[in-house]
Design an enzyme around this catalytic site. Structure first.
Site, PDB file in Angstrom:
ATOM      1  N   HIS A  54       0.851  -1.192   0.000  1.00 38.27           N
ATOM      2  CA  HIS A  54       0.000   0.000   0.000  1.00 38.27           C
ATOM      3  C   HIS A  54       0.889   1.246   0.000  1.00 38.27           C
ATOM      4  O   HIS A  54       2.033   1.212   0.487  1.00 38.27           O
ATOM      5  CB  HIS A  54      -0.901   0.006   1.242  1.00 38.27           C
ATOM      6  CG  HIS A  54      -2.022  -0.989   1.180  1.00 38.27           C
ATOM      7  ND1 HIS A  54      -3.124  -0.950   1.995  1.00 38.27           N
ATOM      8  CD2 HIS A  54      -2.224  -2.055   0.356  1.00 38.27           C
ATOM      9  CE1 HIS A  54      -3.935  -1.953   1.696  1.00 38.27           C
ATOM     10  NE2 HIS A  54      -3.410  -2.642   0.715  1.00 38.27           N
ATOM     11  N   GLU A  56       0.918   3.876   1.828  1.00 40.07           N
ATOM     12  CA  GLU A  56       1.413   4.306   3.143  1.00 40.07           C
ATOM     13  C   GLU A  56       2.591   3.459   3.599  1.00 40.07           C
ATOM     14  O   GLU A  56       3.540   3.957   4.215  1.00 40.07           O
ATOM     15  CB  GLU A  56       0.320   4.171   4.217  1.00 40.07           C
ATOM     16  CG  GLU A  56      -0.930   4.964   3.966  1.00 40.07           C
ATOM     17  CD  GLU A  56      -2.001   4.144   3.245  1.00 40.07           C
ATOM     18  OE1 GLU A  56      -1.682   3.455   2.246  1.00 40.07           O
ATOM     19  OE2 GLU A  56      -3.164   4.207   3.668  1.00 40.07           O
ATOM     20  N   CYS A  84      -6.172   1.860   5.701  1.00 37.08           N
ATOM     21  CA  CYS A  84      -6.838   0.616   6.139  1.00 37.08           C
ATOM     22  C   CYS A  84      -6.260   0.228   7.509  1.00 37.08           C
ATOM     23  O   CYS A  84      -5.339   0.874   8.012  1.00 37.08           O
ATOM     24  CB  CYS A  84      -6.623  -0.495   5.108  1.00 37.08           C
ATOM     25  SG  CYS A  84      -4.962  -1.217   5.141  1.00 37.08           S
ATOM     26  N   CYS A  87      -2.414  -0.396   7.474  1.00 42.13           N
ATOM     27  CA  CYS A  87      -1.587   0.817   7.395  1.00 42.13           C
ATOM     28  C   CYS A  87      -1.703   1.644   8.676  1.00 42.13           C
ATOM     29  O   CYS A  87      -0.708   2.197   9.149  1.00 42.13           O
ATOM     30  CB  CYS A  87      -1.989   1.632   6.173  1.00 42.13           C
ATOM     31  SG  CYS A  87      -1.599   0.765   4.632  1.00 42.13           S
TER      32      CYS A  87
END
Lengths: 146, 146
Positions: A54, A56, A84, A87
């Protein structure tokens, strides 16, 4: 040059647009320390075949590499979509004191599981350039359906 | 050779012992598919200066690389300590259908935040070789305090 939430969110949006060009869900992130970008990332889940890639996660790992420290003290993470749970927890481990996000994610956003996922002292700012962040995602999902 | 939960947890314990040798919190994980280990990992947070370098994250990324698929269908993750929220969410994204862990983590274990962090269809088995898994962690933290 005036630095602001919007200024750095635009940088995160640039990252999200790289993801879009590569047919990834368009989410981008930057880590900022003393008004300097020290880490960037865009979603690369498909490219890397890796559910952990992801925006992040990539941005925070890159910032930690830059600092030579696993803790992102005095940093802010900007991300176009609400993090999410994975993260948010990773950001919690990093002890980052501030997270700024663009648009909410009612399906996978961490706040819909537990606000305790981030560090208790972390300040959350949301809704920065919300329309632009959200529009990019809508475009992507519309194209997928067409 | 008889395969069992204990058999594969011993393999995860071997990984945890590598972490201990490197002065990392001793946590190890393996991903198993059709009785074959296709991914391994041990905690490398200090070595890599990376809060995301948990045993489970490394093992799941390594298994996804092996399979060439981001989804770990038909796989089981074995880990010596209950996953944290970050790892539970990552395992949720991977859609892994089974997680087996050794000892609980009352401080950082995902079940103390929300059982919804893992995939709703994921089967959880806990308490496998619990004493060995727990003893390794106790040794490590005792040494830190001494």
């Amino acid at each position: 040059m005036e630095y602001s939430y919007e200024y750095f969110m635009k940088e995160a949006l640039k990252e999200a647009k790289y993801a879009l060009e590569k047919n990834e869900v368009p989410i981008g992130a930057v880590v900022v320390c003393n008004n300097k970008i020290i880490g960037k990332g865009y979603n690369q889940v498909e490219l890397l075949n890796d559910v952990t890639a992801h925006a992040e996660m990539i941005a925070l790992t890159s910032a930690a590499n830059y600092l030579g420290s696993k803790y992102l003290i005095d940093c802010t993470l900007y991300v176009t979509l609400e993090p999410c749970s994975m993260c948010a927890s990773a950001l919690g481990w990093s002890q980052i004191p501030q997270i700024v996000y663009g648009t909410s994610d009612p399906k996978k956003g961490y706040t819909f599981i537990s606000e305790r996922l981030v560090h208790p002292k972390c300040q959350i700012v949301k809704g920065i350039l919300e329309a632009e962040c959200s529009e990019l995602l809508k475009q992507f999902f519309k194209k997928l359906r067409d």
